[in-house]
Design a protein around this motif. Sequence first.
Motif, PDB file in Angstrom:
ATOM      1  N   LEU A 159     -23.238 -31.217 -40.277  1.00 34.84           N
ATOM      2  CA  LEU A 159     -22.827 -30.046 -39.490  1.00 34.84           C
ATOM      3  C   LEU A 159     -23.389 -28.758 -40.089  1.00 34.84           C
ATOM      4  N   VAL A 160     -23.363 -28.657 -41.406  1.00 36.55           N
ATOM      5  CA  VAL A 160     -23.922 -27.473 -42.067  1.00 36.55           C
ATOM      6  C   VAL A 160     -25.429 -27.413 -41.862  1.00 36.55           C
ATOM      7  N   ASP A 161     -26.106 -28.558 -42.009  1.00 38.97           N
ATOM      8  CA  ASP A 161     -27.559 -28.605 -41.807  1.00 38.97           C
ATOM      9  C   ASP A 161     -27.936 -28.201 -40.391  1.00 38.97           C
ATOM     10  N   ASP A 162     -27.087 -28.553 -39.429  1.00 34.81           N
ATOM     11  CA  ASP A 162     -27.387 -28.280 -38.021  1.00 34.81           C
ATOM     12  C   ASP A 162     -27.408 -26.792 -37.686  1.00 34.81           C
ATOM     13  N   LEU A 163     -26.785 -25.979 -38.528  1.00 35.62           N
ATOM     14  CA  LEU A 163     -26.746 -24.542 -38.244  1.00 35.62           C
ATOM     15  C   LEU A 163     -28.140 -23.935 -38.203  1.00 35.62           C
ATOM     16  N   THR A 164     -29.061 -24.528 -38.917  1.00 36.65           N
ATOM     17  CA  THR A 164     -30.417 -23.962 -38.984  1.00 36.65           C
ATOM     18  C   THR A 164     -31.495 -24.898 -38.466  1.00 36.65           C
ATOM     19  N   PHE A 182     -15.591 -30.715 -34.277  1.00 34.23           N
ATOM     20  CA  PHE A 182     -16.933 -30.262 -34.627  1.00 34.23           C
ATOM     21  C   PHE A 182     -17.921 -31.389 -34.377  1.00 34.23           C
ATOM     22  N   GLN A 183     -19.032 -31.073 -33.734  1.00 37.67           N
ATOM     23  CA  GLN A 183     -20.032 -32.088 -33.409  1.00 37.67           C
ATOM     24  C   GLN A 183     -21.393 -31.676 -33.945  1.00 37.67           C
ATOM     25  N   THR A 184     -22.104 -32.656 -34.514  1.00 35.29           N
ATOM     26  CA  THR A 184     -23.477 -32.386 -34.919  1.00 35.29           C
ATOM     27  C   THR A 184     -24.323 -32.181 -33.671  1.00 35.29           C
ATOM     28  N   LYS A 185     -25.499 -31.577 -33.844  1.00 41.63           N
ATOM     29  CA  LYS A 185     -26.388 -31.400 -32.698  1.00 41.63           C
ATOM     30  C   LYS A 185     -26.812 -32.754 -32.134  1.00 41.63           C
ATOM     31  N   ALA A 186     -27.020 -33.714 -33.017  1.00 47.27           N
ATOM     32  CA  ALA A 186     -27.405 -35.054 -32.564  1.00 47.27           C
ATOM     33  C   ALA A 186     -26.330 -35.642 -31.658  1.00 47.27           C
TER      34      ALA A 186
END
Length: 291
Positions: free
Chosen positions: A71-76, A266-270
């Motif tokens: 989730l943190v990685d998905d922010l960027t 909370f959902q990841t972009k994937a």
Amino acid sequence: MVAEKKNFSRAAEELHMTQPAVSQYIRTLEENIGARLLERTNKYVRLTKAGDIVYHHAKEIVGLYTKMQKLVDDLTNNASGPLAIGASFTFGEYVLPKLIAKLQETYPEIEPAVTIGNTTEIAELVTSHQLDVGIVEGKFKQQQLKEDKFAEDHMVVVASPYHELANKERVQLDDLEDVTWIIREQGSGTREATDNMFHSLGITPKKVMNFGSTQPIKEGVEAGLGISLLSKWAIQKELRNEELKMLHVKGLPFKRQFSIITTSPFQTKALEVFIDLLHHNKPLTTFNSKH
């Protein structure tokens, strides 16, 4: 890894570590927990009762940690990385492969991993954070899961073209009680639908056979072992090839809903793009109008 491999050497090999290093990690963990976690003999390595508790919760912790980092990685970043998908047998075997192919075309950096099981098993894995998302039919016990109904499934009674009921213009309820039924195991959404159909029609078959998945049921029906209630998704090929025949039963087809189940808000972009794909690809979940 030691618990899963049931062997220190194989765990060390999998983790690219030495066996003494793995043993030291286990000793340190046992000291921190304050209990012996593994029983070790020359013949086996297995979890103690305390070890079973630690293993179960450790799987959840690892799942949550991985999800947090993603989730943190998905922010960027764009949609990418691992996506753990679970599905019940009918959807997982007959619809999901096409959807994943479409997902990979658009988002090649997503790495899907698929687990197929019955509805109960998939719901438990989503609840324990070992799966990001589940696609199931029927009821499940876990109240904390978020449920999103997204597709309707039509279920029909099928028989071999050579079965005694295959050429009847209209099958009577007495006929359905007198023949053998091939049905799924308890915990399966298809089994729940079958039980619901028996209840709604007011019938009690004299003989039933339980099979663990849809494919052997189809083969059993085709071989003339009995009849079954199956999803139209699962029998499209057999209907086209005239290997199975739908029986005309008053009150059918039986309809059920497929649901997307998740835990975290909370959902990841994937995960977001996969859920969006499920909602916007209705052509993959429709039936051949000829049948």
